[in-house]
Design an enzyme around this catalytic site. Structure first.
Site, mmCIF file in Angstrom:
data_model
loop_
_atom_site.group_PDB
_atom_site.id
_atom_site.type_symbol
_atom_site.label_atom_id
_atom_site.label_comp_id
_atom_site.label_asym_id
_atom_site.label_seq_id
_atom_site.Cartn_x
_atom_site.Cartn_y
_atom_site.Cartn_z
ATOM 1 N N TYR A 108 0.713 -1.102 -0.074
ATOM 2 C CA TYR A 108 0.111 0.043 0.067
ATOM 3 C C TYR A 108 0.655 1.233 0.071
ATOM 4 O O TYR A 108 2.101 1.104 0.238
ATOM 5 C CB TYR A 108 -0.942 0.034 1.246
ATOM 6 C CG TYR A 108 -0.405 0.405 2.690
ATOM 7 C CD1 TYR A 108 0.446 -0.518 3.287
ATOM 8 C CD2 TYR A 108 -0.653 1.632 3.207
ATOM 9 C CE1 TYR A 108 1.077 -0.099 4.339
ATOM 10 C CE2 TYR A 108 -0.034 2.127 4.200
ATOM 11 C CZ TYR A 108 0.802 1.218 4.908
ATOM 12 O OH TYR A 108 1.440 1.564 6.113
ATOM 13 N N GLU A 161 12.005 2.708 13.938
ATOM 14 C CA GLU A 161 11.127 3.731 13.370
ATOM 15 C C GLU A 161 9.831 3.766 14.324
ATOM 16 O O GLU A 161 9.548 3.139 15.452
ATOM 17 C CB GLU A 161 10.769 3.627 12.047
ATOM 18 C CG GLU A 161 9.911 2.033 11.720
ATOM 19 C CD GLU A 161 9.546 1.820 10.359
ATOM 20 O OE1 GLU A 161 9.567 2.922 9.612
ATOM 21 O OE2 GLU A 161 9.448 0.768 9.856
HETATM 22 N N1 PDD Z 1 2.834 5.380 6.911
HETATM 23 N N2 PDD Z 1 7.334 4.161 8.952
HETATM 24 C C1 PDD Z 1 6.153 3.537 8.754
HETATM 25 C C2 PDD Z 1 6.374 2.191 9.607
HETATM 26 C C3 PDD Z 1 5.145 4.114 8.268
HETATM 27 O O1 PDD Z 1 3.814 3.430 8.038
HETATM 28 C C4 PDD Z 1 5.117 5.260 7.467
HETATM 29 C C5 PDD Z 1 3.882 5.877 6.968
HETATM 30 C C6 PDD Z 1 6.260 5.926 7.425
HETATM 31 C C7 PDD Z 1 6.561 7.444 6.906
HETATM 32 O O2 PDD Z 1 6.443 7.100 5.497
HETATM 33 P P1 PDD Z 1 6.118 8.391 4.461
HETATM 34 O O3 PDD Z 1 6.951 9.719 4.813
HETATM 35 O O4 PDD Z 1 6.416 7.950 3.207
HETATM 36 O O5 PDD Z 1 4.806 8.390 4.678
HETATM 37 C C8 PDD Z 1 7.422 5.447 8.178
HETATM 38 C C9 PDD Z 1 1.581 5.697 6.472
HETATM 39 C C10 PDD Z 1 1.462 7.254 6.451
HETATM 40 C C11 PDD Z 1 0.375 4.965 6.990
HETATM 41 O O6 PDD Z 1 0.525 3.844 7.265
HETATM 42 O O7 PDD Z 1 -0.614 5.505 7.456
#
Ligand code: PDD
Length: 285
Positions: free
Chosen positions: A33, A179
């Site tokens: 996703y 993270e």
């Molecule tokens: N999640 N790490 C994890 C585990 C994440 O699920 C996300 C983002 C990020 C940040 O990635 P990005 O900057 O590309 O949004 C890091 C999304 C927003 C979610 O699952 O809702």
């Protein structure tokens, strides 16, 4: 204004959209996703999200049924139909519908689902006051660089954080920070940003790439290296980054205040630079 869905070639209202209970996304979490956000109706860093979607799909051998141009056209159409200036685009690609059996169905006919919903406006108070976080053991699998639908460990950790009165859990594996449950994590020490390096243990966040590049351009030293858990307790500043949180200061970790003011100067500088970047790329904030 409507929440919109797209399922395998057809737009509808969110309420009308359905998929088969035999979809492998539902049966096995067998899919990947993306979450993209629009500012003023313009998707931010859409190309980067599409590249990551392709790379996640490739990593789990799901064929991507649309070209980048086709994704882009559909996403723009969905955003337009929903008519939200601040729209959260959720994209899900699964291995498709097949009788439940672990082996890949052949031929695979992937399912494409997208939803388009409004995002509430930025919460200025949260940005100013920061949010509490807790540290928790990272119980996820070994390939967290893939944006897989399997979010059970993230869901459990996020709920445990909320039950402890926190907004995010900062995950720790083998003594090292990986993270957040839905964000990347940076700490600041002596004016420098320190963040775990890209590996199988964390997602290569689109926001992370933008923020680290902007920080470096603004003369801030960025050190991508292993972060032992105990280093979090010595941080002058701590912040989360991601599509939904943008740049969000952490005010307290495990109940102990972080640094002596929130947001700290580096967090504020990075957040300002990020918002200038959004403005220059989309015309909106
Ligand atoms: N999640 N790490 C994890 C585990 C994440 O699920 C996300 C983002 C990020 C940040 O990635 P990005 O900057 O590309 O949004 C890091 C999304 C927003 C979610 O699952 O809702």
């Amino acid at each position: 204004m409507p929440n919109i869905a797209y399922v395998n070639g057809r737009f509808s209202s969110l309420e009308e959209a359905t998929i088969s209970i035999e979809d492998r996304g539902f049966q096995f979490g067998d899919g990947v996703y993306e979450v993209v956000r629009t500012y003023g109706g313009i998707p931010f860093r859409l190309y980067d999200h599409l590249l990551r979607l392709e790379s996640s799909a490739r990593a789990v051998s799901i064929p991507v049924p649309l070209s980048r141009t086709e994704w882009e056209a559909l996403i723009r159409e969905g955003v337009q139909r929903s008519d939200y200036a601040a729209c959260m685009v959720y994209i899900q690609l699964t291995r498709g519908v097949a009788p439940r059996a672990h082996l890949f169905p052949s031929p695979a006919k992937p399912t494409v689902v997208m939803t388009f919903r409004e995002i509430p406006g930025p919460d200025g108070a949260l940005q100013r006051q920061g949010v509490p976080a807790v540290t928790l053991s990272d119980l996820r699998w070994g390939r967290c660089s893939i944006k897989s639908l399997n979010l059970l460990a993230n869901v459990l950790a996020k709920q445990a954080a909320a039950d402890a009165g926190a907004m995010e859990a900062i995950l720790v594996k083998d003594g090292l920070v990986t993270e957040g449950c839905s964000s990347n994590v940076c700490l600041v020490r002596d004016g420098n940003i320190i963040t775990p390096p890209l590996s199988d243990q964390l997602l290569a966040g689109v926001t992370r790439a933008v923020v680290l590049e902007l920080a470096r351009k603004n003369g801030i030293v960025v050190d991508e290296r292993d972060v032992p858990e105990e280093e979090l307790t010595r941080a002058d500043e701590l912040f989360l980054i991601g599509t939904t949180v943008e740049v969000l200061p952490v005010s307290a970790l495990n109940g102990v205040p972080v640094g002596d003011r929130v947001p700290g100067t580096v967090t504020q500088a990075v957040s300002d630079a990020f918002h200038r970047c959004i403005l220059s790329e989309t015309g909106q904030r």
